[in-house]
Design a protein around this motif. Sequence first.
Motif, PDB file in Angstrom:
ATOM      1  N   GLU A 158       1.396   5.272   0.791  1.00 47.45           N
ATOM      2  CA  GLU A 158       2.132   4.456  -0.169  1.00 47.45           C
ATOM      3  C   GLU A 158       1.858   5.007  -1.569  1.00 47.45           C
ATOM      4  OE1 GLU A 158       4.191   1.747   0.356  1.00 47.45           O
ATOM      5  OE2 GLU A 158       3.945   2.058   2.513  1.00 47.45           O
ATOM      6  N   SER A 159       2.838   4.887  -2.442  1.00 42.81           N
ATOM      7  CA  SER A 159       2.625   5.315  -3.822  1.00 42.81           C
ATOM      8  C   SER A 159       3.372   4.389  -4.757  1.00 42.81           C
ATOM      9  CB  SER A 159       3.084   6.764  -4.014  1.00 42.81           C
ATOM     10  OG  SER A 159       4.465   6.877  -3.790  1.00 42.81           O
ATOM     11  N   ILE A 160       2.981   4.444  -6.017  1.00 44.89           N
ATOM     12  CA  ILE A 160       3.613   3.596  -7.024  1.00 44.89           C
ATOM     13  C   ILE A 160       3.637   4.353  -8.348  1.00 44.89           C
ATOM     14  CG2 ILE A 160       1.491   2.434  -7.840  1.00 44.89           C
ATOM     15  CD1 ILE A 160       3.203  -0.214  -7.680  1.00 44.89           C
ATOM     16  N   GLU A 161       4.680   4.125  -9.098  1.00 47.11           N
ATOM     17  CA  GLU A 161       4.798   4.694 -10.444  1.00 47.11           C
ATOM     18  C   GLU A 161       4.183   3.694 -11.423  1.00 47.11           C
ATOM     19  OE1 GLU A 161       6.146   7.818 -11.144  1.00 47.11           O
ATOM     20  OE2 GLU A 161       6.216   7.980  -8.956  1.00 47.11           O
ATOM     21  N   ILE A 162       3.344   4.209 -12.308  1.00 42.25           N
ATOM     22  CA  ILE A 162       2.686   3.356 -13.297  1.00 42.25           C
ATOM     23  C   ILE A 162       3.002   3.913 -14.682  1.00 42.25           C
ATOM     24  CG2 ILE A 162       0.475   2.477 -14.154  1.00 42.25           C
ATOM     25  CD1 ILE A 162      -0.586   2.713 -11.268  1.00 42.25           C
ATOM     26  N   ASN A 163       3.428   3.034 -15.567  1.00 42.73           N
ATOM     27  CA  ASN A 163       3.803   3.425 -16.923  1.00 42.73           C
ATOM     28  C   ASN A 163       2.546   3.560 -17.791  1.00 42.73           C
ATOM     29  OD1 ASN A 163       5.343   4.060 -19.151  1.00 42.73           O
ATOM     30  ND2 ASN A 163       5.862   1.923 -19.610  1.00 42.73           N
ATOM     31  N   TRP A 167      -9.890  -4.311  -8.579  1.00 41.13           N
ATOM     32  CA  TRP A 167      -8.432  -4.333  -8.699  1.00 41.13           C
ATOM     33  C   TRP A 167      -7.725  -4.646  -7.382  1.00 41.13           C
ATOM     34  CZ3 TRP A 167      -6.325  -0.592  -5.601  1.00 41.13           C
ATOM     35  CH2 TRP A 167      -7.136   0.496  -5.263  1.00 41.13           C
ATOM     36  N   LEU A 168      -8.441  -4.604  -6.275  1.00 40.31           N
ATOM     37  CA  LEU A 168      -7.838  -4.874  -4.969  1.00 40.31           C
ATOM     38  C   LEU A 168      -7.887  -6.376  -4.693  1.00 40.31           C
ATOM     39  CD1 LEU A 168      -6.562  -3.535  -2.483  1.00 40.31           C
ATOM     40  CD2 LEU A 168      -8.854  -3.335  -1.518  1.00 40.31           C
ATOM     41  N   PRO A 169      -6.720  -7.033  -4.544  1.00 37.94           N
ATOM     42  CA  PRO A 169      -6.671  -8.495  -4.465  1.00 37.94           C
ATOM     43  C   PRO A 169      -7.669  -9.188  -3.534  1.00 37.94           C
ATOM     44  CG  PRO A 169      -4.466  -7.658  -4.668  1.00 37.94           C
ATOM     45  CD  PRO A 169      -5.373  -6.465  -4.519  1.00 37.94           C
ATOM     46  N   PRO A 170      -7.882  -8.793  -2.266  1.00 37.19           N
ATOM     47  CA  PRO A 170      -8.804  -9.589  -1.448  1.00 37.19           C
ATOM     48  C   PRO A 170     -10.279  -9.363  -1.764  1.00 37.19           C
ATOM     49  CG  PRO A 170      -7.884  -7.791  -0.147  1.00 37.19           C
ATOM     50  CD  PRO A 170      -7.204  -7.751  -1.488  1.00 37.19           C
ATOM     51  N   VAL A 171     -10.616  -8.409  -2.629  1.00 32.79           N
ATOM     52  CA  VAL A 171     -12.020  -8.102  -2.921  1.00 32.79           C
ATOM     53  C   VAL A 171     -12.553  -9.050  -3.995  1.00 32.79           C
ATOM     54  CG1 VAL A 171     -13.629  -6.358  -3.814  1.00 32.79           C
ATOM     55  CG2 VAL A 171     -11.779  -5.678  -2.261  1.00 32.79           C
ATOM     56  N   THR A 172     -13.643  -9.745  -3.684  1.00 34.33           N
ATOM     57  CA  THR A 172     -14.273 -10.651  -4.660  1.00 34.33           C
ATOM     58  C   THR A 172     -15.539 -10.054  -5.264  1.00 34.33           C
ATOM     59  OG1 THR A 172     -15.525 -11.804  -2.927  1.00 34.33           O
ATOM     60  CG2 THR A 172     -13.369 -12.715  -3.522  1.00 34.33           C
ATOM     61  N   LYS A 173     -16.137  -9.063  -4.551  1.00 33.74           N
ATOM     62  CA  LYS A 173     -17.368  -8.447  -5.055  1.00 33.74           C
ATOM     63  C   LYS A 173     -17.523  -7.054  -4.449  1.00 33.74           C
ATOM     64  CE  LYS A 173     -21.689  -9.828  -3.751  1.00 33.74           C
ATOM     65  NZ  LYS A 173     -22.838 -10.729  -3.646  1.00 33.74           N
ATOM     66  N   THR A 174     -18.021  -6.114  -5.271  1.00 33.86           N
ATOM     67  CA  THR A 174     -18.331  -4.768  -4.788  1.00 33.86           C
ATOM     68  C   THR A 174     -19.790  -4.484  -5.109  1.00 33.86           C
ATOM     69  OG1 THR A 174     -16.099  -4.026  -5.350  1.00 33.86           O
ATOM     70  CG2 THR A 174     -17.708  -2.319  -4.897  1.00 33.86           C
ATOM     71  N   GLU A 175     -20.562  -4.104  -4.104  1.00 28.51           N
ATOM     72  CA  GLU A 175     -21.961  -3.694  -4.300  1.00 28.51           C
ATOM     73  C   GLU A 175     -22.101  -2.303  -3.704  1.00 28.51           C
ATOM     74  OE1 GLU A 175     -24.687  -7.415  -3.480  1.00 28.51           O
ATOM     75  OE2 GLU A 175     -23.162  -7.184  -1.913  1.00 28.51           O
ATOM     76  N   GLY A 176     -22.808  -1.413  -4.405  1.00 32.25           N
ATOM     77  CA  GLY A 176     -22.936  -0.076  -3.854  1.00 32.25           C
ATOM     78  C   GLY A 176     -24.123   0.687  -4.388  1.00 32.25           C
ATOM     79  N   LYS A 196       0.788  -2.275   9.960  1.00 33.23           N
ATOM     80  CA  LYS A 196       1.251  -3.377   9.104  1.00 33.23           C
ATOM     81  C   LYS A 196       0.144  -3.841   8.167  1.00 33.23           C
ATOM     82  CE  LYS A 196       3.229  -8.002   9.255  1.00 33.23           C
ATOM     83  NZ  LYS A 196       3.622  -9.141  10.097  1.00 33.23           N
ATOM     84  N   ALA A 197      -1.078  -3.975   8.690  1.00 35.57           N
ATOM     85  CA  ALA A 197      -2.199  -4.443   7.863  1.00 35.57           C
ATOM     86  C   ALA A 197      -2.532  -3.440   6.759  1.00 35.57           C
ATOM     87  CB  ALA A 197      -3.425  -4.691   8.744  1.00 35.57           C
ATOM     88  N   VAL A 198      -2.604  -2.169   7.103  1.00 36.00           N
ATOM     89  CA  VAL A 198      -2.949  -1.153   6.106  1.00 36.00           C
ATOM     90  C   VAL A 198      -1.838  -1.012   5.073  1.00 36.00           C
ATOM     91  CG1 VAL A 198      -3.443   1.306   5.746  1.00 36.00           C
ATOM     92  CG2 VAL A 198      -4.536   0.066   7.628  1.00 36.00           C
ATOM     93  N   LYS A 199      -0.603  -0.990   5.525  1.00 36.94           N
ATOM     94  CA  LYS A 199       0.538  -0.886   4.609  1.00 36.94           C
ATOM     95  C   LYS A 199       0.545  -2.070   3.634  1.00 36.94           C
ATOM     96  CE  LYS A 199       4.624   0.855   5.949  1.00 36.94           C
ATOM     97  NZ  LYS A 199       5.102   1.812   4.989  1.00 36.94           N
ATOM     98  N   GLY A 200       0.314  -3.264   4.138  1.00 33.96           N
ATOM     99  CA  GLY A 200       0.271  -4.454   3.285  1.00 33.96           C
ATOM    100  C   GLY A 200      -0.859  -4.394   2.274  1.00 33.96           C
ATOM    101  N   LEU A 201      -2.021  -3.927   2.721  1.00 37.23           N
ATOM    102  CA  LEU A 201      -3.172  -3.786   1.831  1.00 37.23           C
ATOM    103  C   LEU A 201      -2.870  -2.794   0.718  1.00 37.23           C
ATOM    104  CD1 LEU A 201      -6.234  -4.459   1.368  1.00 37.23           C
ATOM    105  CD2 LEU A 201      -6.710  -2.394   2.691  1.00 37.23           C
ATOM    106  N   TYR A 202      -2.334  -1.634   1.077  1.00 35.20           N
ATOM    107  CA  TYR A 202      -2.014  -0.598   0.091  1.00 35.20           C
ATOM    108  C   TYR A 202      -0.979  -1.101  -0.916  1.00 35.20           C
ATOM    109  CZ  TYR A 202      -4.373   3.033   2.896  1.00 35.20           C
ATOM    110  OH  TYR A 202      -5.283   3.800   3.576  1.00 35.20           O
ATOM    111  N   GLN A 203       0.077  -1.722  -0.422  1.00 35.18           N
ATOM    112  CA  GLN A 203       1.127  -2.202  -1.318  1.00 35.18           C
ATOM    113  C   GLN A 203       0.597  -3.262  -2.280  1.00 35.18           C
ATOM    114  OE1 GLN A 203       4.144  -3.355   1.533  1.00 35.18           O
ATOM    115  NE2 GLN A 203       5.033  -1.292   1.580  1.00 35.18           N
ATOM    116  N   ALA A 204      -0.194  -4.207  -1.760  1.00 37.49           N
ATOM    117  CA  ALA A 204      -0.766  -5.251  -2.619  1.00 37.49           C
ATOM    118  C   ALA A 204      -1.712  -4.645  -3.653  1.00 37.49           C
ATOM    119  CB  ALA A 204      -1.499  -6.287  -1.765  1.00 37.49           C
TER     120      ALA A 204
END
Length: 193
Positions: free
Chosen positions: A46-51, A69-78, A172-180
């Motif tokens: 999937e790709s998107i144009e960003i201005n 920036w990914l909608p379902p993510v509430t926290k990132t630890e690494g 379907k799940a991966v495509k939806g995740l990428y698009q969102a």
Amino acid sequence: MRVTIGRRTVLAAVLIAAGAVALTAAFGPVSTSAWAHGPTRQKVRESIEINAAPAKVWAAMGNFQDMSWLPPVTKTEGEKGNEIGATRKLTLTGGATVDEELYKFDAAAMSYSYRITNVDVKVLPVTNYSSTLTVTPSADGKGSTLEWAGAFYRGFPNNEPPPELSDEAAVKAVKGLYQAGLEALKKKIESGS
């Protein structure tokens, strides 16, 4: 026009056909699922144009340790930042987690690749998942193109998967995740938030 078929070719075809008939007679008809080979690798791109300039897009998403920036993510630890072998744990809405590892990072090319090392297939119905995020100048030179490409197998490793763990469900799940994710990042960058 005359076509000549050699005797050996005809003999080989007859023997193959006779062998198939003999096997069917000896063992009975074989269902097509008996010949199935299991899941095949699926791919989503999937790709998107960003201005916005590529550097601005990379600044917003190029840190492996930040998936805010990914909608379902509430926290990132690494750990280990953007070094090869760096890890991160994403906590999703509802408490599920996804463990990931960075295996390629090229800031100059504005691209990184990672793999999922642990996820419950009920959360994301995939196995052996890897993906790459890449920022490039858009074709018109006025903005950027962000591409997210992934490859994976469905969540069920054997033949005849349940519908929720099938190839179709995984794609379907991966495509939806990428698009969102791409839409959310575009909105964040273009709105300046």
